[in-house]
Structures are given as structure tokens and as C-alpha cells.
Design an enzyme around this catalytic site. Structure first.
Site, PDB file in Angstrom:
ATOM      1  N   LYS A  44       0.801  -1.226   0.000  1.00  0.00           N
ATOM      2  CA  LYS A  44       0.000   0.000   0.000  1.00  0.00           C
ATOM      3  C   LYS A  44       0.836   1.278   0.000  1.00  0.00           C
ATOM      4  O   LYS A  44       0.315   2.347  -0.306  1.00  0.00           O
ATOM      5  CB  LYS A  44      -0.936  -0.010   1.206  1.00  0.00           C
ATOM      6  CG  LYS A  44      -1.955  -1.134   1.155  1.00  0.00           C
ATOM      7  CD  LYS A  44      -3.043  -0.809   0.175  1.00  0.00           C
ATOM      8  CE  LYS A  44      -4.119  -1.862   0.163  1.00  0.00           C
ATOM      9  NZ  LYS A  44      -5.351  -1.392  -0.439  1.00  0.00           N
TER      10      LYS A  44
HETATM   11  C1  PLP Z   1      -3.510  -7.112   3.816  1.00  0.00           C
HETATM   12  C2  PLP Z   1      -4.177  -6.709   2.557  1.00  0.00           C
HETATM   13  N1  PLP Z   1      -4.345  -7.617   1.597  1.00  0.00           N
HETATM   14  C3  PLP Z   1      -4.967  -7.321   0.446  1.00  0.00           C
HETATM   15  C4  PLP Z   1      -5.495  -6.079   0.201  1.00  0.00           C
HETATM   16  C5  PLP Z   1      -6.214  -5.817  -1.091  1.00  0.00           C
HETATM   17  O1  PLP Z   1      -5.501  -4.990  -1.980  1.00  0.00           O
HETATM   18  P1  PLP Z   1      -6.271  -3.970  -2.910  1.00  0.00           P
HETATM   19  O2  PLP Z   1      -6.939  -2.986  -1.993  1.00  0.00           O
HETATM   20  O3  PLP Z   1      -5.248  -3.330  -3.781  1.00  0.00           O
HETATM   21  O4  PLP Z   1      -7.298  -4.739  -3.687  1.00  0.00           O
HETATM   22  C6  PLP Z   1      -5.361  -5.084   1.183  1.00  0.00           C
HETATM   23  C7  PLP Z   1      -5.971  -3.760   1.000  1.00  0.00           C
HETATM   24  O5  PLP Z   1      -6.472  -3.142   1.901  1.00  0.00           O
HETATM   25  C8  PLP Z   1      -4.671  -5.397   2.377  1.00  0.00           C
HETATM   26  O6  PLP Z   1      -4.494  -4.489   3.356  1.00  0.00           O
END
Ligand code: PLP
Length: 326
Positions: A44
Site C-alpha cells: 500500500k
Molecule cells: C492485507 C491486505 N491484503 C490485500 C489487500 C487488497 O488490496 P487492494 O486494496 O489493492 O485490492 C489489502 C488492501 O487493503 C490489504 O491491506
């Protein structure tokens, strides 16, 4: 001398690491895009910088402003790092299902954290979506990031994560598998990869209790699909603008128990100490076994770090209480 000007310059260029044991029954090469190497320990960081820079560029975020966001933790960490370097304040709104570690970590990097109940509809004034929105209306000189509908999120992955994976695999990637929450990762990486080679298949990993899979397969937003679940970071009870359903070839659902058990297995079998959505992603990939052949190169993206889950998926008392292990 070789050094970064500040911590933000260390974001990206994460390694691609082969999985060896958990994938031994698959015919193909499986490579993990290992995003915990980012300074905030999650993928992120990439979209946090991009969302802030785009908001600065068009005046939504002004000097000395307050950044407000609803976050399951990782986006907050990325935003907080950027805020420290660039001089902004942060207020983050989280749901109470998120690990306590995630809340403590955000406070450690100077953010104000507000916790809201999980078990209410997104439109309920107590939900973390509604509280974040209200605070942004009430706080002077503030900017509501809205990672769900803010398309700079997808763009970050189109501009950095996607090209890195393409380059690191020498263009040999055939499948991309990734958990879907806001959709930024799957949509940005998927779009870039499909532009290079339209034959690449993109699989989203979903949870039971989320609307994505049924919506993708039928076009129906079915409220009966929505119920509280344990897996963190993936699945939604809304349709974020960042989920580009046309880029995704299919969704695979993974149970809370399997996601938790495979989070432990990644650590114990591969030495990969990762978050709960990594457990879901690798289990989902294993469930898709029949789609892979000998020459395939399957890349799975692991979002965040195991340290955020030591009170849960890495705590055997908690695992027993949940009925996930004997
Ligand atoms: C631990 C974790 N895995 C997966 C995701 C999913 O990613 P995306 O928001 O880019 O779909 C997030 C997003 O908040 C996350 O914090």
C-alpha cells in the site's frame, strides 16, 4: 555514496521469490511478488504516495492539511509515512475487526486512530466509511482519500507494480493471482500485464461474506452474500470504483479457516512471515491448480507482513478459539 533522499524513495522494486514447498504438487513455476519489503511493510505504500501526489498536484490536498481515510491498516501506514515526510496530519478510521497491532502501528507513526463497529451496513452513520466521510466534512483543510474510489490507487500499480512484474519475469508471466479489496492492485497490475500480453490470465482472490465473485459471474450485487468474516484486507460489501471487473478473468473464494492456516504454513514451510491475505492468496492459487500447466509462470502478490497478525493467525490460542486448529 549510495542513499535514498528520504524513506519514500525506498518504495517499490520489491523482490520476486520462488515458492518451493507449498506449491510442490503444481506443474508450474510459482513466484511471489514480495511486497513486505516496502518501508511500511506493505504494497500500500505505492498507492499512498501516488494518491497524495495526485491530490497535491490538483489542489485537493493543501500545505499543512489533514489526511483522513478509512483503512484496514496498511494504507494508513503508507499515508502516514508520506505525511511525515511531507508535513501533513493524519486521522484514520478503522473497523474493530482489524488487528490491534495495526491500530498500535498507526499510532506509532503519529496518526490519530478512530475505531468503528464492523457489524453495521456501509451506509450506517457508525460505519467506518460514514465516519471517515463525516470527519472530512467537519475538519478544516482536510482531504478524504477514499482509496476505494480514488483511481490514483489503480494508477500506482499500473505505473510501478505491473511493470516490475513484467520485467522481473522477462515477460514470461502467464497468470497473476492476487487478493482483492479496493481492487487497486489487481486492476492496475492486471491492466498493465494484459496490455503487454492479452493472453495473461488474472485471478482475484475473494472471501466468503464478500460480493465480488457473484457480481463478476452474474452482474448481480447480492446482499445475501454479505456477512462478517475474519480474513483481513480482501473481500468487500461494496463495489469500489478501483475494481475493474473486465480485467479480472475469475474470482476464487477462500474460507477464513484456510486463509488462517495457510498464513501459518507460508511462515513454517517457506520462511515467508506474511499477513492473512497472503494465506488466502496462496490457498486460492492452490485451489486453481487445474488451470495451470507445465510451462506456466504464475505470480502471486503478497500484500503485507506477519508482524501485524501475531495476536491472531500467529497465536495458537486464538487459532484454537476460532476452531482453525486442534
Ligand atoms: C492485507 C491486505 N491484503 C490485500 C489487500 C487488497 O488490496 P487492494 O486494496 O489493492 O485490492 C489489502 C488492501 O487493503 C490489504 O491491506
Amino acid at each position: 555514496m549510495q542513499y535514498a533522499e528520504n524513506i519514500l524513495e525506498t518504495i517499490g522494486n520489491t523482490p520476486l521469490v520462488k515458492l518451493n514447498k507449498l506449491t510442490k504438487d503444481l506443474p508450474c513455476l510459482v513466484l511471489a511478488k514480495y511486497e513486505t519489503f516496502n518501508p511500511g511493510n506493505s504494497v500500500k505504500d505505492r498507492m499512498a504516495v501516488k494518491m497524495i501526489e495526485d491530490a497535491e498536484a490538483d489542489g485537493r490536498l493543501k500545505p499543512g492539511g489533514t489526511i483522513i481515510e478509512g483503512t484496514s491498516g496498511n494504507t494508513g501506514m503508507g499515508l502516514a509515512l508520506v505525511a511525515i515526510v511531507k508535513g501533513y496530519k493524519c486521522i484514520f478510521v478503522m473497523s474493530d475487526k482489524q488487528s490491534k497491532e495495526k491500530m498500535d502501528i498507526l499510532r506509532a507513526v503519529g496518526a490519530e486512530v478512530i475505531v468503528c463497529p464492523t457489524d453495521v451496513a456501509p451506509t450506517d452513520p457508525r460505519s467506518y466509511y460514514s465516519v471517515a466521510k463525516r470527519l472530512s466534512e467537519e475538519t478544516p483543510n482536510s482531504w478524504y482519500v477514499n482509496q476505494y474510489d480514488n483511481l490514483s490507487n489503480t494508477k500506482a500499480h499500473y505505473e510501478s507494480t505491473g511493470p516490475e512484474i513484467w520485467k522481473q519475469t522477462g515477460g514470461k508471466i502467464t497468470h497473476f493471482v492476487v487478493g482483492v479489496g479496493t481492487g487497486g492492485t489487481v486492476s492496475g497490475v492486471g491492466k498493465y500485464l494484459k496490455e503487454q500480453n492479452p493472453d495473461i490470465k488474472v485471478w482475484g482472490i475473494d472471501t466468503y461474506g464478500s460480493v465480488f465473485k457473484k457480481y463478476h459471474e452474474t452482474g448481480i450485487f447480492d446482499e445475501n452474500e454479505i456477512y462478517p468474516y475474519v480474513t483481513e484486507g480482501i473481500g468487500e460489501d461494496i463495489l469500489p470504483k478501483n475494481v475493474d471487473f473486465d480485467i479480472i478473468d475469475g474470482f476464487e473464494k477462500v474460507t477464513d479457516k484456510d486463509a488462517a492456516v495457510y498464513t501459518q504454513l507460508l511462515a513454517k514451510e517457506e520462511g515467508m512471515f506474511l499477513g492473512n491475505s497472503a494465506g488466502a492468496a496462496i490457498k486460492g492459487l492452490l485451489q486453481l491448480k487445474e488451470h495451470f500447466t507445465k510451462d506456466d509462470v504464475v505470480v502471486v502478490l503478497f500484500h503485507d507482513h506477519g508482524s501485524r497478525y501475531v495476536g491472531k493467525m500467529f497465536n495458537n490460542e486464538w487459532m484454537k478459539e476460532m476452531g482453525y486448529i486442534d
